[in-house]
Motif scaffolding. Sequence first.
Motif, PDB file in Angstrom:
ATOM      1  N   UNK A 143       0.862  -1.190   0.000  1.00  0.00           N
ATOM      2  CA  UNK A 143       0.000   0.000   0.000  1.00  0.00           C
ATOM      3  C   UNK A 143       0.890   1.228   0.000  1.00  0.00           C
ATOM      4  N   UNK A 144       0.391   2.330   0.515  1.00  0.00           N
ATOM      5  CA  UNK A 144       1.172   3.569   0.554  1.00  0.00           C
ATOM      6  C   UNK A 144       2.299   3.485   1.580  1.00  0.00           C
ATOM      7  N   UNK A 145       3.342   4.295   1.339  1.00  0.00           N
ATOM      8  CA  UNK A 145       4.497   4.364   2.235  1.00  0.00           C
ATOM      9  C   UNK A 145       4.640   5.822   2.650  1.00  0.00           C
ATOM     10  N   UNK A 146       4.544   6.065   3.941  1.00  0.00           N
ATOM     11  CA  UNK A 146       4.524   7.435   4.447  1.00  0.00           C
ATOM     12  C   UNK A 146       5.753   7.672   5.315  1.00  0.00           C
ATOM     13  N   UNK A 147       6.573   8.616   4.874  1.00  0.00           N
ATOM     14  CA  UNK A 147       7.768   8.979   5.644  1.00  0.00           C
ATOM     15  C   UNK A 147       7.920  10.503   5.668  1.00  0.00           C
ATOM     16  N   UNK A 148       6.815  11.209   5.570  1.00  0.00           N
ATOM     17  CA  UNK A 148       6.888  12.674   5.558  1.00  0.00           C
ATOM     18  C   UNK A 148       7.083  13.221   6.969  1.00  0.00           C
TER      19      UNK A 148
ATOM     20  N   UNK B 178      17.780   6.906   0.292  1.00  0.00           N
ATOM     21  CA  UNK B 178      18.501   5.640   0.203  1.00  0.00           C
ATOM     22  C   UNK B 178      17.921   4.638   1.205  1.00  0.00           C
ATOM     23  N   UNK B 179      17.673   3.438   0.700  1.00  0.00           N
ATOM     24  CA  UNK B 179      17.118   2.391   1.547  1.00  0.00           C
ATOM     25  C   UNK B 179      15.607   2.294   1.484  1.00  0.00           C
ATOM     26  N   UNK B 180      14.968   3.169   0.728  1.00  0.00           N
ATOM     27  CA  UNK B 180      13.506   3.117   0.628  1.00  0.00           C
ATOM     28  C   UNK B 180      13.081   1.888  -0.171  1.00  0.00           C
ATOM     29  N   UNK B 181      11.811   1.495  -0.077  1.00  0.00           N
ATOM     30  CA  UNK B 181      11.343   0.355  -0.866  1.00  0.00           C
ATOM     31  C   UNK B 181      11.526   0.607  -2.362  1.00  0.00           C
ATOM     32  N   UNK B 182      11.774  -0.440  -3.121  1.00  0.00           N
ATOM     33  CA  UNK B 182      11.932  -0.309  -4.563  1.00  0.00           C
ATOM     34  C   UNK B 182      10.604  -0.168  -5.279  1.00  0.00           C
ATOM     35  N   UNK B 183       9.578  -0.841  -4.741  1.00  0.00           N
ATOM     36  CA  UNK B 183       8.246  -0.817  -5.341  1.00  0.00           C
ATOM     37  C   UNK B 183       7.227  -0.491  -4.262  1.00  0.00           C
ATOM     38  N   UNK B 184       6.368   0.489  -4.560  1.00  0.00           N
ATOM     39  CA  UNK B 184       5.303   0.884  -3.645  1.00  0.00           C
ATOM     40  C   UNK B 184       3.988   0.823  -4.407  1.00  0.00           C
ATOM     41  N   UNK B 185       3.070  -0.014  -3.941  1.00  0.00           N
ATOM     42  CA  UNK B 185       1.773  -0.174  -4.604  1.00  0.00           C
ATOM     43  C   UNK B 185       0.728   0.762  -4.003  1.00  0.00           C
ATOM     44  N   UNK B 186       1.078   2.001  -3.924  1.00  0.00           N
ATOM     45  CA  UNK B 186       0.225   3.066  -3.402  1.00  0.00           C
ATOM     46  C   UNK B 186       1.003   4.360  -3.521  1.00  0.00           C
ATOM     47  N   UNK B 187       0.659   5.328  -2.712  1.00  0.00           N
ATOM     48  CA  UNK B 187       1.355   6.612  -2.729  1.00  0.00           C
ATOM     49  C   UNK B 187       2.678   6.524  -1.970  1.00  0.00           C
ATOM     50  N   UNK B 188       3.596   7.394  -2.353  1.00  0.00           N
ATOM     51  CA  UNK B 188       4.852   7.564  -1.612  1.00  0.00           C
ATOM     52  C   UNK B 188       4.874   8.999  -1.127  1.00  0.00           C
TER      53      UNK B 188
ATOM     54  N   UNK C  46       3.459  10.526  -6.064  1.00  0.00           N
ATOM     55  CA  UNK C  46       4.788  10.643  -5.435  1.00  0.00           C
ATOM     56  C   UNK C  46       4.831  12.060  -4.886  1.00  0.00           C
ATOM     57  N   UNK C  47       4.662  12.187  -3.581  1.00  0.00           N
ATOM     58  CA  UNK C  47       4.538  13.504  -2.958  1.00  0.00           C
ATOM     59  C   UNK C  47       5.810  13.868  -2.211  1.00  0.00           C
ATOM     60  N   UNK C  48       6.548  14.840  -2.762  1.00  0.00           N
ATOM     61  CA  UNK C  48       7.792  15.278  -2.115  1.00  0.00           C
ATOM     62  C   UNK C  48       7.796  16.799  -1.948  1.00  0.00           C
TER      63      UNK C  48
ATOM     64  N   UNK D  27       3.449  13.659  -9.676  1.00  0.00           N
ATOM     65  CA  UNK D  27       4.677  13.992  -8.949  1.00  0.00           C
ATOM     66  C   UNK D  27       4.508  15.395  -8.385  1.00  0.00           C
ATOM     67  N   UNK D  28       4.454  15.498  -7.064  1.00  0.00           N
ATOM     68  CA  UNK D  28       4.233  16.773  -6.377  1.00  0.00           C
ATOM     69  C   UNK D  28       5.579  17.372  -5.942  1.00  0.00           C
ATOM     70  N   UNK D  29       5.870  18.566  -6.436  1.00  0.00           N
ATOM     71  CA  UNK D  29       7.147  19.234  -6.156  1.00  0.00           C
ATOM     72  C   UNK D  29       6.963  20.640  -5.599  1.00  0.00           C
ATOM     73  N   UNK D  30       5.818  20.914  -4.995  1.00  0.00           N
ATOM     74  CA  UNK D  30       5.534  22.240  -4.442  1.00  0.00           C
ATOM     75  C   UNK D  30       6.427  22.483  -3.222  1.00  0.00           C
ATOM     76  N   UNK D  31       6.797  23.719  -3.014  1.00  0.00           N
ATOM     77  CA  UNK D  31       7.639  24.143  -1.887  1.00  0.00           C
ATOM     78  C   UNK D  31       9.012  23.478  -1.886  1.00  0.00           C
ATOM     79  N   UNK D  32       9.602  23.430  -3.065  1.00  0.00           N
ATOM     80  CA  UNK D  32      11.000  23.091  -3.244  1.00  0.00           C
ATOM     81  C   UNK D  32      11.614  24.305  -3.917  1.00  0.00           C
ATOM     82  N   UNK D  33      12.860  24.291  -4.181  1.00  0.00           N
ATOM     83  CA  UNK D  33      13.500  25.425  -4.842  1.00  0.00           C
ATOM     84  C   UNK D  33      14.040  24.971  -6.197  1.00  0.00           C
TER      85      UNK D  33
END
Length: 149
Positions: A12-17, A25-35, A56-58, A80-86
């Motif tokens: 399912x989704x993987x949440x590390x926000x 580095x070290x995150x799952x290779x495949x995510x069957x949901x949102x990241x 993919x929300x970053x 692919x969400x890239x809001x509030x980056x530079x």
Amino acid sequence: TTLEHSPAKVGKSYICHSNKLVTLKGSPGVINGKFLCGDNKLKTLAGGPLIVNGDYECDGNYITSLEGIHNHIKEIHGILHLVHNNLRSNIIGVLKIKGLEAITLDDNIANNRGRKLQDIINRHLAGARDILACQEELLDAKLTTFARL
């Protein structure tokens, strides 16, 4: 502070926000949901999942370039969400990511031309994904640094 020892695949989704991650580095290779990796201290998406079967929300990191993104991410079946980056350069590689539907960007990037940049990229994501045609349009719009692969 680290994703080391994460499972290789997540069903399912993987949440590390909202942590203190400086690398994916070290995150799952495949995510069957949102990241969801927003609101960290990331400067790159290198080391992140290769396949995300959702958004993919970053948002809210320190990403300035997407150079080589197509080498780090093979598939995103969502946005692919890239809001509030530079973000300052190298966005065109997103056209090589299989399944990517759209990107979201800040209005205030590229000298307040983020909406124009987002519209150009999203139009090409929805179309033929012709990198050369997209580069030409970005160059015509004076968004030169973003036209780099």
